[in-house]
Design a protein around this motif. Sequence first.
Motif, PDB file in Angstrom:
ATOM      1  N   MET A  88     128.746  51.236  18.396  1.00  0.00           N
ATOM      2  CA  MET A  88     128.369  50.558  19.630  1.00  0.00           C
ATOM      3  C   MET A  88     128.301  51.525  20.807  1.00  0.00           C
ATOM      4  O   MET A  88     127.532  51.313  21.756  1.00  0.00           O
ATOM      5  CB  MET A  88     129.355  49.434  19.937  1.00  0.00           C
ATOM      6  CG  MET A  88     129.169  48.196  19.061  1.00  0.00           C
ATOM      7  SD  MET A  88     127.553  47.387  19.251  1.00  0.00           S
ATOM      8  CE  MET A  88     127.741  46.690  20.894  1.00  0.00           C
ATOM      9  N   LYS A 116     126.934  54.295  20.834  1.00  0.00           N
ATOM     10  CA  LYS A 116     125.577  54.842  20.854  1.00  0.00           C
ATOM     11  C   LYS A 116     124.586  53.918  21.568  1.00  0.00           C
ATOM     12  O   LYS A 116     123.484  54.335  21.891  1.00  0.00           O
ATOM     13  CB  LYS A 116     125.101  55.100  19.429  1.00  0.00           C
ATOM     14  CG  LYS A 116     125.943  56.114  18.670  1.00  0.00           C
ATOM     15  CD  LYS A 116     125.434  56.280  17.245  1.00  0.00           C
ATOM     16  CE  LYS A 116     126.290  57.266  16.465  1.00  0.00           C
ATOM     17  NZ  LYS A 116     125.819  57.436  15.062  1.00  0.00           N
ATOM     18  N   LEU A 117     125.006  52.686  21.782  1.00  0.00           N
ATOM     19  CA  LEU A 117     124.138  51.705  22.436  1.00  0.00           C
ATOM     20  C   LEU A 117     124.473  51.525  23.914  1.00  0.00           C
ATOM     21  O   LEU A 117     123.899  50.666  24.577  1.00  0.00           O
ATOM     22  CB  LEU A 117     124.251  50.356  21.720  1.00  0.00           C
ATOM     23  CG  LEU A 117     123.700  50.334  20.287  1.00  0.00           C
ATOM     24  CD1 LEU A 117     124.203  49.119  19.547  1.00  0.00           C
ATOM     25  CD2 LEU A 117     122.183  50.360  20.299  1.00  0.00           C
ATOM     26  N   PRO A 136     121.239  52.392  26.187  1.00  0.00           N
ATOM     27  CA  PRO A 136     120.213  51.343  26.060  1.00  0.00           C
ATOM     28  C   PRO A 136     120.658  50.000  26.636  1.00  0.00           C
ATOM     29  O   PRO A 136     119.849  49.271  27.220  1.00  0.00           O
ATOM     30  CB  PRO A 136     119.998  51.254  24.547  1.00  0.00           C
ATOM     31  CG  PRO A 136     120.392  52.584  24.026  1.00  0.00           C
ATOM     32  CD  PRO A 136     121.530  53.032  24.897  1.00  0.00           C
ATOM     33  N   SER A 137     121.949  49.678  26.494  1.00  0.00           N
ATOM     34  CA  SER A 137     122.459  48.410  27.040  1.00  0.00           C
ATOM     35  C   SER A 137     122.402  48.408  28.555  1.00  0.00           C
ATOM     36  O   SER A 137     122.044  47.397  29.183  1.00  0.00           O
ATOM     37  CB  SER A 137     123.887  48.166  26.564  1.00  0.00           C
ATOM     38  OG  SER A 137     123.946  48.036  25.163  1.00  0.00           O
ATOM     39  N   LEU A 173     115.999  46.764  22.592  1.00  0.00           N
ATOM     40  CA  LEU A 173     117.448  46.879  22.383  1.00  0.00           C
ATOM     41  C   LEU A 173     117.818  46.376  20.993  1.00  0.00           C
ATOM     42  O   LEU A 173     118.655  46.975  20.302  1.00  0.00           O
ATOM     43  CB  LEU A 173     118.191  46.089  23.458  1.00  0.00           C
ATOM     44  CG  LEU A 173     119.723  46.186  23.427  1.00  0.00           C
ATOM     45  CD1 LEU A 173     120.182  47.621  23.629  1.00  0.00           C
ATOM     46  CD2 LEU A 173     120.333  45.269  24.495  1.00  0.00           C
ATOM     47  N   ARG A 230     116.939  48.994  18.472  1.00  0.00           N
ATOM     48  CA  ARG A 230     117.895  50.099  18.535  1.00  0.00           C
ATOM     49  C   ARG A 230     119.203  49.711  17.837  1.00  0.00           C
ATOM     50  O   ARG A 230     119.804  50.511  17.113  1.00  0.00           O
ATOM     51  CB  ARG A 230     118.155  50.461  19.998  1.00  0.00           C
ATOM     52  CG  ARG A 230     119.142  51.591  20.211  1.00  0.00           C
ATOM     53  CD  ARG A 230     118.642  52.891  19.650  1.00  0.00           C
ATOM     54  NE  ARG A 230     119.565  53.990  19.928  1.00  0.00           N
ATOM     55  CZ  ARG A 230     119.689  55.066  19.175  1.00  0.00           C
ATOM     56  NH1 ARG A 230     118.931  55.220  18.096  1.00  0.00           N
ATOM     57  NH2 ARG A 230     120.543  56.017  19.504  1.00  0.00           N
ATOM     58  N   LEU A 231     119.660  48.483  18.050  1.00  0.00           N
ATOM     59  CA  LEU A 231     120.877  47.994  17.401  1.00  0.00           C
ATOM     60  C   LEU A 231     120.742  48.056  15.885  1.00  0.00           C
ATOM     61  O   LEU A 231     121.647  48.533  15.184  1.00  0.00           O
ATOM     62  CB  LEU A 231     121.152  46.560  17.856  1.00  0.00           C
ATOM     63  CG  LEU A 231     122.323  45.830  17.201  1.00  0.00           C
ATOM     64  CD1 LEU A 231     123.652  46.424  17.662  1.00  0.00           C
ATOM     65  CD2 LEU A 231     122.277  44.336  17.532  1.00  0.00           C
ATOM     66  N   VAL A 291     120.746  51.770  14.673  1.00  0.00           N
ATOM     67  CA  VAL A 291     122.054  52.419  14.753  1.00  0.00           C
ATOM     68  C   VAL A 291     122.972  51.964  13.622  1.00  0.00           C
ATOM     69  O   VAL A 291     123.692  52.770  13.021  1.00  0.00           O
ATOM     70  CB  VAL A 291     122.704  52.150  16.130  1.00  0.00           C
ATOM     71  CG1 VAL A 291     124.189  52.487  16.116  1.00  0.00           C
ATOM     72  CG2 VAL A 291     121.994  52.955  17.215  1.00  0.00           C
TER      73      VAL A 291
END
Length: 237
Positions: A67, A69-70, A73-74, A87, A90-91, A94
């Motif tokens: 998480m 790594k997000l 983007p979040s 998003l 991307r989730l 990852v």
Amino acid sequence: MSRQSPASSTPLADSAEPPLTPDTLVLDPQASRVLSVFDFDGTLTRHDSFVPFLRFAFGPRRFHQRMLKLALPSLGFLARRVARDQLKARLINVFLKGIEAAWVQQQAEAFCQRSWNQLMRPAGLLAVTDELRSGAQVTLCSASPALVLQPFAKRLGIELIGTELEVIDGVLTGHIVGNNCRCENKVLRLESIYGPLEQYRLRAWGDTRGDRELLAAAQDAHWRHFHPAWRRGQLAR
């Protein structure tokens, strides 16, 4: 026929048309073409299921590591620089890139068994049962990955349309096949499987902006039907 406003939880019935009952479904062949479509997350469930599934499958430590790594983007999503679909993509990348599809299926089965009682809305489960008993064709139509929701659809005894994940040689690539199954793509996916929706009496249940097009296409549209009354509000534009 008068169509229900998605903000209402009770369909507006045309006084000239008899209500749909098991008897009318038998007596009127046209009435038997009922397609009942349920969103999953937040509609049949009390909250989102995909992120809790990821935490369950990977365990708290690996979940929080990934998480991180997000984070950027979040923040971009909150600042409206990153779209919701971006998003989501991307989730998925990852967490699921390079993961065996069979392992995800096993985890999905375990997650369904473990979380069913806490996750599912009892009123929603009763509604699905009622639609099946009426003779309608019933399906989930969700933005969550179909691979994750398959055990839930099987337990409900209904069909499933969800976001499809790319698998090559049994391994997830981390990419979505086609589009995220939300907004207009819900309608497009339904039509690709069931044909023109005009041939059905379409009944639909949803709870977010991603269900607006589905609800707009339905003769019987139910907005946050299983939510407490104070949470129903108006359908977001």
